[in-house]
Design an enzyme around this catalytic site. Structure first.
Site, PDB file in Angstrom:
ATOM      1  N   HIS A 219       3.429  -8.633  -3.590  1.00 21.48           N
ATOM      2  CA  HIS A 219       3.257  -7.582  -2.584  1.00 21.48           C
ATOM      3  C   HIS A 219       2.852  -8.250  -1.281  1.00 21.48           C
ATOM      4  O   HIS A 219       1.961  -9.098  -1.253  1.00 21.48           O
ATOM      5  CB  HIS A 219       2.178  -6.612  -3.087  1.00 21.48           C
ATOM      6  N   TYR A 249       0.285   0.163   4.853  1.00 25.55           N
ATOM      7  CA  TYR A 249      -1.118   0.478   5.091  1.00 25.55           C
ATOM      8  C   TYR A 249      -1.707  -0.545   6.056  1.00 25.55           C
ATOM      9  O   TYR A 249      -1.181  -1.658   6.210  1.00 25.55           O
ATOM     10  CB  TYR A 249      -1.921   0.544   3.793  1.00 25.55           C
ATOM     11  N   ASP A 531      -4.462  18.195 -31.044  1.00 22.30           N
ATOM     12  CA  ASP A 531      -4.280  19.322 -31.958  1.00 22.30           C
ATOM     13  C   ASP A 531      -3.062  19.025 -32.825  1.00 22.30           C
ATOM     14  O   ASP A 531      -2.092  18.420 -32.377  1.00 22.30           O
ATOM     15  CB  ASP A 531      -4.162  20.653 -31.220  1.00 22.30           C
TER      16      ASP A 531
END
Length: 799
Positions: A219, A249, A531
């Protein structure tokens, strides 16, 4: 007695874990790293340190929120500058409204900003580009190495030991358990070994024969030349800036900007090709060409960069997984070997706390089902799958992702025997756990013409069709076939099978062969792990309808050591069709000599039968609230079973129906979906499943914890406006305050109202209570409503 623990990896996760373990009294902790302490050369050593809390996942947000709180208490380790996400497109602006909803639901402070308010926080922004923003004032910048060292020093003060320059070469094992590790220089004994090795995790896992499904990817990160508009006297003062429309960013480094980019091609890293020279093997040479396009996007957003240049850059290695979540948990085959992998700085302390709780107490206080390493099916552990899905997750880091959006490749992977017939009927498939699952059928488009369905907004209309309404209506009025093959099926057999299941599950399973029972799996704190639908097919043989691989893992770990019980995953070799609707008996009975009458084949019963020469296990169950059966057969006979039912059903108007209609019908009946509606963070009484607990029938795991009065309840809501359809994870408001969040939601086609289930305080769970649901910046009025919404007398099922 506390165990002796070795942690492999002295990056941010390993240091955090040592701190969390020693804080809980487990002080015999040794942390080993192949690099020097504490800038070890892994991802933590070069991480830009962004800590953003808001995430669609409640669990990941919880991890990040704890990380923020903890790092704020570490001297000089965290700069709480806040975070700012900006929108430059209408689509992103709407997404920020949705993210503000996540933040509100999960308890993160945040507010939506106007363009002018964004420019006040970040004056360098191009005023003509920004449409709005989302500000989270408690986010910030972590100094990963400093934060790691600070936590390590706390652990050392309690008795932990750290060793650098100790590459691990072997995990020592005896009788299926870890007993220590061997490094290039020494041997260390241990009862528990935790791999927190970051992108080297695959290599450590291989030492015990365990597939660690992560891929190291590079990156890009750069620092610019000096900008006169920035203040050199402080390292960072403005919020972290994210320009997700361009996968970028920004953060301050004194008078320079740091810029991270996900806008380049995925760059997988081969660990065998990494150089051992130098202190930072995780920092690769910067590939300038990959940053050319993103650099232009940076200069468009921040005109002050017009005369600036990239002063330095590198390609830093991080870990990515097939689904974007961390890899946590204990190996099944080698006891005592744990993973805490694929964890970024953002979530590091929160993950460490959860893993420490899991190791010390046997359970985490946070739901970890999204992060449990055993969540993957075998097909998802193929090297090519891990690589492709990991690379795609890199591409999608900042993408706007719909909650129903399926992966697009590799597909199809797993298909039921009915797949070809479904394609012929124009099925629209989505995907889950590698399975192709029809959500509606184009062949039913003509039925939609007669259905009055309110118009939906663009977001809730994605991956939806009004055909689903027609399929739900047809199920209520006639009969439909549902492909239930993708649901996990286990066979539990052996002389100890009944006693084992009685000990593991909450309901009474000591019934005659032919009985089917709905029951729960709990952890020892009383939290709902799953469940199940358990059918006793013979004295010592049960078929268990489960929720996934985590159930298989949980049951396998608790098997008695005497070999009296065997568990087998029979999903791949079998298939299932749900035949449901008021005409289901008219369709099925003529095909068999077995008695399918209500008297001869009662509700929640099972029997073996032949349907036109196809042997089936028939179970009289219905998760859509209509008469019918689940019909199981072997995979080789699946298409034949479909064809028999389809041909015989023509005179009754049979259709194929998909998961979209199924979800609506189940919510009208109040049927829960584990992992969405309830998790281990909830007990059965809170979840409205107390009927599946038999406190008077022996001991079962978690029984002793089921004593407290519920403080929250899973609650049925109906929305006032027919057009107000929500999708899940929205905040719920009472008198202007956030009081809960939505789990499942759908339009109830039979009751002609939108439905949402939500977790609310018990005091607000009374029918008639008025609340509001936050949806993209709007507040939708809703009412707590008694459940089930449809056929509370159960007359349609029991006929």
């Amino acid at each position: 007695m506390p165990a002796k623990v070795i942690v492999i990896g002295a990056g941010i996760v390993g240091c955090s874990l040592a701190d969390e373990l020693t804080e809980r009294g487990w002080t015999d902790v040794t942390v080993l790293d192949q690099g020097p302490l504490f800038a070890t050369g892994g991802s933590s050593s070069h991480a830009p340190g962004l800590v953003f809390q808001t995430n669609p996942s409640k669990t990941m947000t919880t991890f990040a929120a704890y990380t923020v709180r903890k790092f704020c208490g570490l001297d000089g380790a965290f700069n709480q500058v806040g975070g700012l996400e900006i929108a430059t497109t209408p689509e992103r602006l709407a997404e920020l409204e949705r993210r503000h909803g996540f933040a509100s639901a999960w308890g993160v402070r945040g507010e939506l900003l106007t363009p002018q308010e964004c420019l006040k926080l970040w004056p360098l922004l191009d005023k003509d580009s920004v449409l709005g923003g989302f500000h989270t004032p408690d986010d910030g910048l972590a100094k990963a190495v400093r934060a790691g060292e600070a936590q390590a020093l706390r652990a050392i003060a309690r008795g932990a030991v750290f060793h650098g320059n100790q590459p691990v070469v072997e995990i020592l094992q005896e009788n299926g358990r870890v007993v220590g590790v061997r490094t290039e220089h020494d041997t260390f004994t241990a009862d528990i070994v935790v791999s927190a090795a970051g992108f080297w995790g695959q290599r450590i896992g291989a030492m015990v024969g365990m597939t660690v499904p992560l891929i190291p990817l590079a990156h890009q990160y750069v620092r610019t030349t000096r900008l006169s508009e920035l203040d050199d006297s402080r390292e960072a003062g403005r919020p972290i800036l994210r320009h997700q429309d361009r996968d970028l960013y920004f953060r301050e480094h004194h008078d320079r900007l740091g810029i991270g980019s996900y806008a380049h091609r995925p760059m997988p890293v081969d660990l065998d090709e990494l150089s051992d020279d130098g202190p930072m093997p995780s920092m690769l040479e910067f590939t300038e060409a990959d940053f050319a396009g993103p650099w232009q996007d940076c200069r468009s957003l921040l005109p002050a960069l017009g005369d600036a240049k990239v002063e330095e850059g590198f390609n830093g290695i991080f870990s990515f997984t097939p689904d974007g979540f961390p890899l946590l948990g204990e190996a099944r085959e080698v006891k005592g070997f744990w993973l805490a992998e694929a964890v970024w700085v953002t979530h590091s302390a929160g993950v460490a706390k959860a893993v420490a709780e899991w190791i010390v107490d046997g359970v985490s206080t946070v739901d970890l089902h999204e992060c449990d390493v055993h969540r993957f099916e075998e097909v998802q552990l193929a090297p090519d799958y891990i690589a492709e899905r990991g690379c795609q997750n890199f591409v999608e880091v900042y993408d706007i992702l719909h909650p129903l959006q399926p992966m697009y490749s590799p597909r199809p992977l797993r298909v039921s025997p009915f797949y070809q017939r479904q394609r012929e009927l124009g099925a629209v498939f989505l995907e889950a756990s590698g399975w192709e699952r029809p959500h509606w059928f184009g062949s039913n488009a003509h039925l939609a013409e007669a259905v009055d369905v309110p118009e939906r907004d663009a977001w809730s209309a994605r991956y939806w069709s009004p055909i689903a309404a027609a399929e739900a209506k047809h199920t209520r009025e006639k009969v439909a076939l549902y492909d239930m093959t993708s649901l996990k099926r286990l066979e539990v057999a052996g002389p100890g099978a009944l006693d084992f299941l009685q000990r593991m599950a909450t309901n009474n399973l000591a019934k005659k062969p032919g009985a089917v029972t709905y029951t729960l799996l709990l952890d020892h704190t009383g939290g709902v792990r799953s469940d199940l639908t358990v059918a006793r097919l013979a004295k010592d043989r049960f078929q268990v309808g489960a929720n996934g691989n985590l159930d298989l893992d949980w049951l396998t770990r608790h098997l008695p050591p005497d070999g009296s019980v065997q568990i087998r995953d029979i999903t791949a070799g079998t298939c299932c069709i749900g035949v449901w609707g008021p005409l289901a008996r008219d369709l099925v009975q003529p095909l068999t000599t077995s008695d399918f009458s209500h008297k001869g084949f009662g509700y929640f019963k099972a029997k073996h039968a032949y349907l036109a020469n196809v042997p089936v296990t028939a179970m009289r169950l219905s998760y859509v609230g209509e008469l019918g059966w689940e019909l199981y057969t072997t995979a080789d006979l699946g298409q034949r079973l479909w064809d028999v039912l389809w041909e015989a059903g023509q005179e009754h108007g049979v259709i194929a129906a998909g998961r979209s209609a199924f979800n609506s019908l189940r919510l009208e009946k109040g049927y829960r979906a584990w992992g969405t509606d309830m998790t281990p963070e909830h007990d059965p009484y809170e979840a409205g499943l107390g009927f599946a607990v038999r406190m008077d029938v022996g001991d079962f795991l978690g029984k002793e914890a089921l004593l407290d009065e519920p403080k929250q309840r899973l609650t049925c809501l109906t929305l006032d406006d027919r057009k107000h359809v929500v999708l899940g994870k929205e905040p719920v408001y009472s008198h202007g305050n956030v009081v809960g969040y939505v789990t499942s939601a759908a339009y109830g086609y039979t009751i002609d109202q939108p439905i949402a289930y939500a977790w609310l305080p018990a005091s607000l769970a009374e029918p008639g209570t008025r609340v509001e649901i936050g949806y993209f910046g709007s507040r939708y009025p809703a009412t707590v409503t008694a459940e089930p919404l449809f056929d509370p007398e159960m007359s349609r099922i029991r006929r």
